[in-house]
Design an enzyme around this catalytic site. Structure first.
Site, PDB file in Angstrom:
ATOM      1  N   LYS A  13      30.151 -22.780  23.251  1.00 26.06           N
ATOM      2  CA  LYS A  13      29.506 -23.847  22.471  1.00 26.06           C
ATOM      3  C   LYS A  13      30.131 -23.966  21.081  1.00 26.06           C
ATOM      4  O   LYS A  13      30.424 -25.061  20.616  1.00 26.06           O
ATOM      5  CB  LYS A  13      27.991 -23.577  22.350  1.00 26.06           C
ATOM      6  CG  LYS A  13      27.270 -23.490  23.694  1.00 26.06           C
ATOM      7  CD  LYS A  13      25.797 -23.217  23.536  1.00 26.06           C
ATOM      8  CE  LYS A  13      25.473 -21.861  22.970  1.00 26.06           C
ATOM      9  NZ  LYS A  13      25.841 -20.703  23.834  1.00 26.06           N
ATOM     10  N   ARG A  88      16.540 -24.080  21.785  1.00 27.89           N
ATOM     11  CA  ARG A  88      16.612 -22.908  22.672  1.00 27.89           C
ATOM     12  C   ARG A  88      15.300 -22.679  23.397  1.00 27.89           C
ATOM     13  O   ARG A  88      15.201 -21.747  24.194  1.00 27.89           O
ATOM     14  CB  ARG A  88      16.948 -21.674  21.850  1.00 27.89           C
ATOM     15  CG  ARG A  88      18.417 -21.284  21.912  1.00 27.89           C
ATOM     16  CD  ARG A  88      18.598 -20.079  21.007  1.00 27.89           C
ATOM     17  NE  ARG A  88      19.672 -19.236  21.377  1.00 27.89           N
ATOM     18  CZ  ARG A  88      20.844 -19.204  20.735  1.00 27.89           C
ATOM     19  NH1 ARG A  88      21.080 -20.026  19.753  1.00 27.89           N
ATOM     20  NH2 ARG A  88      21.764 -18.351  21.093  1.00 27.89           N
ATOM     21  N   ARG A 127      34.448 -10.891  21.782  1.00 26.97           N
ATOM     22  CA  ARG A 127      34.520 -11.926  20.725  1.00 26.97           C
ATOM     23  C   ARG A 127      34.704 -11.244  19.368  1.00 26.97           C
ATOM     24  O   ARG A 127      34.092 -10.235  19.081  1.00 26.97           O
ATOM     25  CB  ARG A 127      33.225 -12.736  20.714  1.00 26.97           C
ATOM     26  CG  ARG A 127      33.117 -13.680  19.510  1.00 26.97           C
ATOM     27  CD  ARG A 127      32.065 -14.740  19.689  1.00 26.97           C
ATOM     28  NE  ARG A 127      30.760 -14.225  20.047  1.00 26.97           N
ATOM     29  CZ  ARG A 127      29.752 -14.980  20.493  1.00 26.97           C
ATOM     30  NH1 ARG A 127      29.916 -16.292  20.618  1.00 26.97           N
ATOM     31  NH2 ARG A 127      28.584 -14.444  20.801  1.00 26.97           N
ATOM     32  N   ARG A 160      30.386  -9.262  15.828  1.00 24.33           N
ATOM     33  CA  ARG A 160      29.002  -9.537  15.469  1.00 24.33           C
ATOM     34  C   ARG A 160      28.106  -8.387  15.923  1.00 24.33           C
ATOM     35  O   ARG A 160      28.327  -7.827  16.993  1.00 24.33           O
ATOM     36  CB  ARG A 160      28.529 -10.835  16.153  1.00 24.33           C
ATOM     37  CG  ARG A 160      28.846 -12.082  15.374  1.00 24.33           C
ATOM     38  CD  ARG A 160      28.624 -13.346  16.163  1.00 24.33           C
ATOM     39  NE  ARG A 160      27.347 -13.422  16.864  1.00 24.33           N
ATOM     40  CZ  ARG A 160      26.943 -14.494  17.557  1.00 24.33           C
ATOM     41  NH1 ARG A 160      27.728 -15.570  17.629  1.00 24.33           N
ATOM     42  NH2 ARG A 160      25.788 -14.500  18.177  1.00 24.33           N
ATOM     43  N   ARG A 171      20.403 -10.848  25.699  1.00 26.63           N
ATOM     44  CA  ARG A 171      20.497 -12.273  25.324  1.00 26.63           C
ATOM     45  C   ARG A 171      20.593 -13.153  26.575  1.00 26.63           C
ATOM     46  O   ARG A 171      20.061 -14.259  26.601  1.00 26.63           O
ATOM     47  CB  ARG A 171      21.690 -12.486  24.389  1.00 26.63           C
ATOM     48  CG  ARG A 171      21.402 -11.921  22.992  1.00 26.63           C
ATOM     49  CD  ARG A 171      22.659 -11.691  22.189  1.00 26.63           C
ATOM     50  NE  ARG A 171      23.352 -12.911  21.868  1.00 26.63           N
ATOM     51  CZ  ARG A 171      24.632 -12.967  21.516  1.00 26.63           C
ATOM     52  NH1 ARG A 171      25.354 -11.862  21.453  1.00 26.63           N
ATOM     53  NH2 ARG A 171      25.176 -14.121  21.223  1.00 26.63           N
TER      54      ARG A 171
HETATM   55  P1  ADP Z   1      29.091 -19.529  22.242  1.00 26.92           P
HETATM   56  O1  ADP Z   1      29.118 -20.294  20.934  1.00 26.92           O
HETATM   57  O2  ADP Z   1      28.632 -20.348  23.401  1.00 26.92           O
HETATM   58  O3  ADP Z   1      28.363 -18.207  22.132  1.00 26.92           O
HETATM   59  P2  ADP Z   1      31.947 -19.071  21.657  1.00 26.92           P
HETATM   60  O4  ADP Z   1      32.497 -20.433  21.413  1.00 26.92           O
HETATM   61  O5  ADP Z   1      31.711 -18.213  20.458  1.00 26.92           O
HETATM   62  O6  ADP Z   1      30.614 -19.144  22.578  1.00 26.92           O
HETATM   63  O7  ADP Z   1      32.929 -18.338  22.680  1.00 26.92           O
HETATM   64  C1  ADP Z   1      32.656 -17.001  23.120  1.00 26.92           C
HETATM   65  C2  ADP Z   1      33.972 -16.232  23.232  1.00 26.92           C
HETATM   66  O8  ADP Z   1      34.719 -16.744  24.330  1.00 26.92           O
HETATM   67  C3  ADP Z   1      34.869 -16.332  22.013  1.00 26.92           C
HETATM   68  O9  ADP Z   1      35.526 -15.089  21.855  1.00 26.92           O
HETATM   69  C4  ADP Z   1      35.866 -17.455  22.370  1.00 26.92           C
HETATM   70  O10 ADP Z   1      37.123 -17.277  21.734  1.00 26.92           O
HETATM   71  C5  ADP Z   1      35.976 -17.300  23.881  1.00 26.92           C
HETATM   72  N1  ADP Z   1      36.105 -18.565  24.598  1.00 26.92           N
HETATM   73  C6  ADP Z   1      35.471 -19.747  24.342  1.00 26.92           C
HETATM   74  N2  ADP Z   1      35.811 -20.690  25.267  1.00 26.92           N
HETATM   75  C7  ADP Z   1      36.652 -20.071  26.129  1.00 26.92           C
HETATM   76  C8  ADP Z   1      37.344 -20.486  27.317  1.00 26.92           C
HETATM   77  N3  ADP Z   1      37.224 -21.738  27.806  1.00 26.92           N
HETATM   78  N4  ADP Z   1      38.125 -19.575  27.956  1.00 26.92           N
HETATM   79  C9  ADP Z   1      38.232 -18.313  27.472  1.00 26.92           C
HETATM   80  N5  ADP Z   1      37.614 -17.855  26.365  1.00 26.92           N
HETATM   81  C10 ADP Z   1      36.832 -18.711  25.701  1.00 26.92           C
HETATM   82  P1  AMP Z   2      24.131 -17.769  18.469  1.00 26.67           P
HETATM   83  O1  AMP Z   2      25.020 -17.699  17.264  1.00 26.67           O
HETATM   84  O2  AMP Z   2      23.858 -19.154  18.916  1.00 26.67           O
HETATM   85  O3  AMP Z   2      24.604 -16.855  19.580  1.00 26.67           O
HETATM   86  O4  AMP Z   2      22.709 -17.209  17.998  1.00 26.67           O
HETATM   87  C1  AMP Z   2      22.569 -15.868  17.529  1.00 26.67           C
HETATM   88  C2  AMP Z   2      21.098 -15.494  17.434  1.00 26.67           C
HETATM   89  O5  AMP Z   2      20.433 -16.330  16.469  1.00 26.67           O
HETATM   90  C3  AMP Z   2      20.266 -15.668  18.709  1.00 26.67           C
HETATM   91  O6  AMP Z   2      20.389 -14.564  19.602  1.00 26.67           O
HETATM   92  C4  AMP Z   2      18.848 -15.773  18.112  1.00 26.67           C
HETATM   93  O7  AMP Z   2      18.370 -14.512  17.697  1.00 26.67           O
HETATM   94  C5  AMP Z   2      19.087 -16.598  16.855  1.00 26.67           C
HETATM   95  N1  AMP Z   2      18.955 -18.064  17.087  1.00 26.67           N
HETATM   96  C6  AMP Z   2      19.935 -19.008  16.952  1.00 26.67           C
HETATM   97  N2  AMP Z   2      19.462 -20.235  17.203  1.00 26.67           N
HETATM   98  C7  AMP Z   2      18.141 -20.073  17.518  1.00 26.67           C
HETATM   99  C8  AMP Z   2      17.102 -20.959  17.903  1.00 26.67           C
HETATM  100  N3  AMP Z   2      17.321 -22.279  18.022  1.00 26.67           N
HETATM  101  N4  AMP Z   2      15.882 -20.444  18.165  1.00 26.67           N
HETATM  102  C9  AMP Z   2      15.644 -19.125  18.068  1.00 26.67           C
HETATM  103  N5  AMP Z   2      16.585 -18.221  17.722  1.00 26.67           N
HETATM  104  C10 AMP Z   2      17.829 -18.676  17.440  1.00 26.67           C
END
Ligand code: ADP
Ligand code: AMP
Length: 228
Positions: A13, A88, A127, A160, A171
């Site tokens: 995302k 969410r 990540r 993270r 999660r």
């Molecule tokens: P989200 O925001 O949904 O948690 P991220 O965009 O942070 O996901 O992506 C999670 C991890 O996967 C990151 O390390 C990113 O570089 C990697 N990633 C994202 N999209 C892809 C993809 N299409 N193929 C491989 N790795 C990806």
């Molecule tokens: P993310 O960066 O989207 O993976 O979110 C990291 C963490 O932030 C999640 O595991 C939750 O603890 C919190 N969080 C982010 N967005 C929300 C939301 N819309 N509602 C509740 N918790 C959230």
């Protein structure tokens, strides 16, 4: 364009949100990033949220809604936005619809980026994020050129606190119970679309881009090979 990105943690995302923002010139709003900023600056909201984040739990709806509500008031949101990590829960989705109805607007596309739970764990546990600018990398799939430093700003890359395998598993569980119903919520109102998130980043973006540009031109339903 008012777009919400759905999908398991690690689905991509944030990665796709940045690409869409760069191409379409609308802000990419990640509630997770906003919460982490509040935690890092030690605000009362950040202190309250911290315990939930580190365990991989959602923060209470009231807090998440307050954070998003404040952010959507910023002037850069006037021409649309991409939400990443909100809504969410169904309660958050209902709040968003009610809030937008007051300005006669609505979420146009809820885009589910689909990956398997095993792939989610592989992505989350490897990540790495820039401690300064927040850019996202992956130890295997999307590596920084320099060792441990960000290509864009030279900041240190860190893991993270909630990206351990154990917290990631929690999660995923939280997603299935609390967030998956949001996918049905948007499906019921005909706003749900999906893309295969397991393809390479550029291919996922090509699919997302064709969906958005098709929507802008004709409404998504008319695009060839629509991504529903
Ligand atoms: P989200 O925001 O949904 O948690 P991220 O965009 O942070 O996901 O992506 C999670 C991890 O996967 C990151 O390390 C990113 O570089 C990697 N990633 C994202 N999209 C892809 C993809 N299409 N193929 C491989 N790795 C990806
Ligand atoms: P993310 O960066 O989207 O993976 O979110 C990291 C963490 O932030 C999640 O595991 C939750 O603890 C919190 N969080 C982010 N967005 C929300 C939301 N819309 N509602 C509740 N918790 C959230």
């Amino acid at each position: 364009m008012r777009l919400v990105l759905l999908g398991l943690p690690g689905a991509g995302k944030g990665t796709q949100g940045e690409h869409i923002a760069a191409k379409y010139g609308i802000p990419h709003i990640s509630t997770g990033s906003l919460i982490r900023e509040a935690v890092a600056s030690g605000t009362p909201l950040g202190r309250e949220a911290n315990g939930y984040i580190t365990k991989g739990e959602l923060i209470p709806d009231e807090l998440a809604i307050r954070i998003l509500h404040e952010r959507l008031k910023e002037p850069d949101c006037a021409g649309g936005w991409i939400l990443d990590g909100f809504p969410r829960t169904v309660r958050q989705a209902v709040f968003l619809d009610e809030q937008l109805a007051q300005s006669s607007s609505a979420v146009q596309i809820a885009l589910d980026i689909r990956i398997s739970p095993d792939e989610a764990i592989r992505r989350i546990s490897q990540r790495r994020v820039c401690s300064q600018c927040g850019a996202v990398y992956h130890l295997t799939y999307y590596r920084a050129k320099g060792k441990g430093v960000c290509d864009k700003c030279g900041g240190d890359l860190i893991q993270r606190a909630d990206d351990t395998v154990e917290t990631a598993r929690n999660r995923l569980e939280v997603y299935l119970v609390q967030t998956h119903p949001v996918v049905h919520y948007y499906a019921q109102s005909g706003r749900l679309y999906s893309v295969d998130g397991e393809a390479p980043i550029e291919k996922v973006f090509a699919d997302v881009d064709s969906l958005i540009s098709g929507f802008a031109a004709h409404g998504v339903q008319e695009t060839a090979g629509g991504a529903r």
